[in-house]
Design a protein around this motif. Structure first.
Motif, PDB file in Angstrom:
ATOM      1  N   THR A 171     -14.524 -11.271 -15.460  1.00 45.65           N
ATOM      2  CA  THR A 171     -15.504 -10.445 -16.179  1.00 45.65           C
ATOM      3  C   THR A 171     -15.715  -9.119 -15.463  1.00 45.65           C
ATOM      4  OG1 THR A 171     -16.673 -12.361 -17.103  1.00 45.65           O
ATOM      5  CG2 THR A 171     -17.918 -10.307 -16.939  1.00 45.65           C
ATOM      6  N   VAL A 172     -15.839  -9.159 -14.139  1.00 40.97           N
ATOM      7  CA  VAL A 172     -16.006  -7.929 -13.357  1.00 40.97           C
ATOM      8  C   VAL A 172     -14.801  -7.011 -13.536  1.00 40.97           C
ATOM      9  CG1 VAL A 172     -16.045  -7.024 -11.000  1.00 40.97           C
ATOM     10  CG2 VAL A 172     -17.617  -8.836 -11.653  1.00 40.97           C
ATOM     11  N   GLN A 173     -13.597  -7.574 -13.570  1.00 40.12           N
ATOM     12  CA  GLN A 173     -12.409  -6.749 -13.781  1.00 40.12           C
ATOM     13  C   GLN A 173     -12.474  -6.026 -15.122  1.00 40.12           C
ATOM     14  OE1 GLN A 173      -9.448  -6.130 -11.794  1.00 40.12           O
ATOM     15  NE2 GLN A 173     -10.854  -6.853 -10.216  1.00 40.12           N
ATOM     16  N   VAL A 174     -12.920  -6.717 -16.157  1.00 41.93           N
ATOM     17  CA  VAL A 174     -13.042  -6.096 -17.485  1.00 41.93           C
ATOM     18  C   VAL A 174     -14.102  -5.003 -17.467  1.00 41.93           C
ATOM     19  CG1 VAL A 174     -13.672  -6.499 -19.907  1.00 41.93           C
ATOM     20  CG2 VAL A 174     -12.222  -8.155 -18.702  1.00 41.93           C
ATOM     21  N   LEU A 175     -15.244  -5.275 -16.834  1.00 37.91           N
ATOM     22  CA  LEU A 175     -16.339  -4.305 -16.828  1.00 37.91           C
ATOM     23  C   LEU A 175     -16.025  -3.082 -15.981  1.00 37.91           C
ATOM     24  CD1 LEU A 175     -19.479  -6.628 -16.527  1.00 37.91           C
ATOM     25  CD2 LEU A 175     -18.403  -5.725 -18.578  1.00 37.91           C
ATOM     26  N   ALA A 176     -15.308  -3.282 -14.881  1.00 33.11           N
ATOM     27  CA  ALA A 176     -15.014  -2.176 -13.969  1.00 33.11           C
ATOM     28  C   ALA A 176     -13.808  -1.355 -14.402  1.00 33.11           C
ATOM     29  CB  ALA A 176     -14.787  -2.708 -12.555  1.00 33.11           C
ATOM     30  N   ALA A 177     -13.025  -1.860 -15.360  1.00 30.77           N
ATOM     31  CA  ALA A 177     -11.804  -1.165 -15.765  1.00 30.77           C
ATOM     32  C   ALA A 177     -12.112   0.200 -16.370  1.00 30.77           C
ATOM     33  CB  ALA A 177     -11.022  -2.006 -16.769  1.00 30.77           C
ATOM     34  N   ASP A 178     -11.240   1.143 -16.117  1.00 34.78           N
ATOM     35  CA  ASP A 178     -11.366   2.460 -16.728  1.00 34.78           C
ATOM     36  C   ASP A 178     -10.935   2.405 -18.188  1.00 34.78           C
ATOM     37  OD1 ASP A 178     -11.758   5.454 -16.196  1.00 34.78           O
ATOM     38  OD2 ASP A 178      -9.760   5.416 -17.108  1.00 34.78           O
ATOM     39  N   ARG A 179      -9.836   1.708 -18.457  1.00 30.89           N
ATOM     40  CA  ARG A 179      -9.337   1.622 -19.838  1.00 30.89           C
ATOM     41  C   ARG A 179      -8.619   0.313 -20.135  1.00 30.89           C
ATOM     42  NH1 ARG A 179      -7.897   5.408 -24.009  1.00 30.89           N
ATOM     43  NH2 ARG A 179      -7.646   4.080 -25.845  1.00 30.89           N
ATOM     44  N   TYR A 180      -7.877  -0.228 -19.145  1.00 36.52           N
ATOM     45  CA  TYR A 180      -7.042  -1.395 -19.416  1.00 36.52           C
ATOM     46  C   TYR A 180      -7.237  -2.492 -18.371  1.00 36.52           C
ATOM     47  CZ  TYR A 180      -4.362   1.457 -22.727  1.00 36.52           C
ATOM     48  OH  TYR A 180      -3.989   2.255 -23.781  1.00 36.52           O
ATOM     49  N   ASP A 206     -15.656 -21.424 -13.370  1.00 34.41           N
ATOM     50  CA  ASP A 206     -16.711 -20.478 -13.737  1.00 34.41           C
ATOM     51  C   ASP A 206     -16.746 -19.287 -12.788  1.00 34.41           C
ATOM     52  OD1 ASP A 206     -17.680 -21.950 -11.588  1.00 34.41           O
ATOM     53  OD2 ASP A 206     -19.750 -21.912 -12.297  1.00 34.41           O
ATOM     54  N   LEU A 207     -16.393 -19.498 -11.514  1.00 37.13           N
ATOM     55  CA  LEU A 207     -16.329 -18.382 -10.577  1.00 37.13           C
ATOM     56  C   LEU A 207     -15.148 -17.478 -10.911  1.00 37.13           C
ATOM     57  CD1 LEU A 207     -17.436 -16.970  -8.114  1.00 37.13           C
ATOM     58  CD2 LEU A 207     -16.147 -18.561  -6.668  1.00 37.13           C
ATOM     59  N   MET A 208     -14.021 -18.070 -11.298  1.00 35.89           N
ATOM     60  CA  MET A 208     -12.883 -17.267 -11.743  1.00 35.89           C
ATOM     61  C   MET A 208     -13.263 -16.420 -12.957  1.00 35.89           C
ATOM     62  SD  MET A 208      -9.357 -18.535 -13.548  1.00 35.89           S
ATOM     63  CE  MET A 208     -10.339 -18.799 -15.052  1.00 35.89           C
ATOM     64  N   GLU A 265      -9.226 -23.346  -9.592  1.00 37.09           N
ATOM     65  CA  GLU A 265      -8.881 -24.739  -9.886  1.00 37.09           C
ATOM     66  C   GLU A 265      -7.995 -24.819 -11.126  1.00 37.09           C
ATOM     67  OE1 GLU A 265     -12.613 -26.702 -10.315  1.00 37.09           O
ATOM     68  OE2 GLU A 265     -12.891 -26.993  -8.156  1.00 37.09           O
ATOM     69  N   SER A 266      -8.292 -23.980 -12.098  1.00 29.92           N
ATOM     70  CA  SER A 266      -7.494 -23.896 -13.320  1.00 29.92           C
ATOM     71  C   SER A 266      -7.619 -22.489 -13.869  1.00 29.92           C
ATOM     72  CB  SER A 266      -7.962 -24.917 -14.359  1.00 29.92           C
ATOM     73  OG  SER A 266      -9.312 -24.663 -14.741  1.00 29.92           O
ATOM     74  N   GLY A 267      -6.679 -22.104 -14.724  1.00 27.43           N
ATOM     75  CA  GLY A 267      -6.720 -20.776 -15.307  1.00 27.43           C
ATOM     76  C   GLY A 267      -6.041 -19.736 -14.441  1.00 27.43           C
ATOM     77  N   GLN A 268      -6.203 -18.465 -14.838  1.00 25.73           N
ATOM     78  CA  GLN A 268      -5.524 -17.371 -14.167  1.00 25.73           C
ATOM     79  C   GLN A 268      -6.439 -16.163 -14.046  1.00 25.73           C
ATOM     80  OE1 GLN A 268      -1.923 -16.396 -16.268  1.00 25.73           O
ATOM     81  NE2 GLN A 268      -0.864 -18.257 -15.627  1.00 25.73           N
ATOM     82  N   PHE A 269      -6.125 -15.317 -13.063  1.00 26.11           N
ATOM     83  CA  PHE A 269      -6.798 -14.042 -12.901  1.00 26.11           C
ATOM     84  C   PHE A 269      -6.093 -12.980 -13.754  1.00 26.11           C
ATOM     85  CE2 PHE A 269      -7.630 -15.953  -8.629  1.00 26.11           C
ATOM     86  CZ  PHE A 269      -9.012 -16.036  -8.752  1.00 26.11           C
ATOM     87  N   LEU A 270      -6.849 -11.999 -14.176  1.00 28.07           N
ATOM     88  CA  LEU A 270      -6.293 -10.760 -14.719  1.00 28.07           C
ATOM     89  C   LEU A 270      -6.613  -9.652 -13.734  1.00 28.07           C
ATOM     90  CD1 LEU A 270      -9.022  -9.184 -15.807  1.00 28.07           C
ATOM     91  CD2 LEU A 270      -8.673 -10.590 -17.837  1.00 28.07           C
TER      92      LEU A 270
END
Length: 320
Positions: free
Chosen positions: A271-280, A264-266, A207-212
């Motif tokens: 958050t999952v992308q940050v936690l699952a990242a290897d380094r970046y 909040d779902l975004m 609805e608002s914001g962006q994905f990383l």
């Protein structure tokens, strides 16, 4: 003609990363903003897509066949992305197949899969050595005498010689050269591709914001915990998610849909992308709020903070 081995192999497709870029006025070309999740306070300069999302000799043995397999998906991506941007991802079945294959590609061609593969091989190697000693002690002693002229008596000596035999095996040699990994990852891609064909495709917009997007971008998730559990086996997951633009996310689901999701779902997905990242993790250069979100999330949730080598996902969640 023998094809040269590619050294820097992109695990995050450049065609995907370019969706997160902004052309800089100094003609450096499209740039993304990286955030180092191991050192979230560290300032990172904008980088080109070529400089991001790669691993040194990821497939270390005759990588050409693997690269051909990956490119068979990636060369179809631009047309599929155009359909996503136009809001018509289901207008052509080939677009659906391509987008689903992109999820599979980034799920398999990943730091996560290589870690799972390496850990599994080491587990099997130890198990084989123990089984040889336990089930065939006398043949093992005879072979040790044949090769070395020594009479082995103690169990420690038997284990040492069994390890020597394991190291001499063709399978272990293929593991060392990377030939076994190349075969394994190509087989796994085709296996997961067949599994994913039984799923439908969701194209989600916030609805608002962006994905990383992280450097392990296609992540299995379960949504019945908070934060979401991630990196479980695909058969135990509720979905596999893959951000493909700042405003679009692909997810495997029960039906083909284009839908909008709340903020909040975004945030959970980011958050999952940050936690699952290897380094970046990577984002559009103008996403200052998202940069702050990534740094805050890494500081709060990453157990490997301050280490150049992230803690394994096995310590963070159940792994496949």
């Amino acid at each position: 003609m023998k094809v040269a081995q590619i050294s820097q192999q992109h695990l995050v497709s450049q065609v995907l990363l370019k969706q997160f870029t902004m052309a800089e006025p100094d003609d450096r070309g499209p740039q993304v903003r990286p955030v180092d999740v191991c050192y979230p306070e560290r300032s990172n300069k904008l980088k080109s897509t070529r400089a991001c999302g790669w691993s040194e000799a990821f497939v270390a043995y005759e990588s050409a066949s693997a690269e051909d397999l990956w490119s068979s998906v990636e060369r179809r991506a631009p047309a599929a992305f155009e359909a996503v941007h136009a809001g018509t991802p289901f207008s052509d079945p080939l677009h659906v197949e391509t987008l689903r294959d992109l999820i599979v590609l980034h799920y398999v061609r990943s730091h996560r899969y290589r870690n799972v593969y390496t850990n599994a091989f080491e587990t099997v190697r130890v198990k084989v050595r123990s089984e040889v000693v336990g089930r065939f002690p006398e043949p093992l002693r005879h072979e040790a005498f044949r090769q070395t002229g020594l009479h082995l008596t103690g169990e420690r000596a038997l284990h040492a010689f069994a390890e020597r035999l394991v190291e001499q095996s063709e399978t272990t040699r293929d593991f060392g050269t990377g030939a076994l990994f190349r075969t394994s990852i190509e087989h796994m891609f085709n296996k997961v591709r067949a599994m994913a064909s039984n799923w439908h495709l969701e194209v989600l917009t916030p609805e608002s914001g962006q994905f990383l997007v992280g450097d392990n971008p296609a992540v299995t998730v379960r949504t019945d915990t908070r934060p979401w559990a991630y990196n479980m086996a695909i058969g135990d997951a509720h979905s596999v998610v893959l951000p493909i633009t700042p405003r679009h996310l692909l997810a495997l689901g029960t039906k083909n849909i284009v839908s909008t999701i709340p903020r909040d779902l975004m945030d959970q997905i980011n958050t999952v992308q940050v936690l699952a990242a290897d380094r970046y993790v990577y984002m559009h250069p103008g996403s200052r709020r998202l940069e702050a979100f990534a740094r805050k999330t890494a500081k709060r949730w990453r157990p490997d903070r301050g280490s150049p080598y992230p803690a394994s996902s096995a310590s963070r969640s159940k792994r496949s």
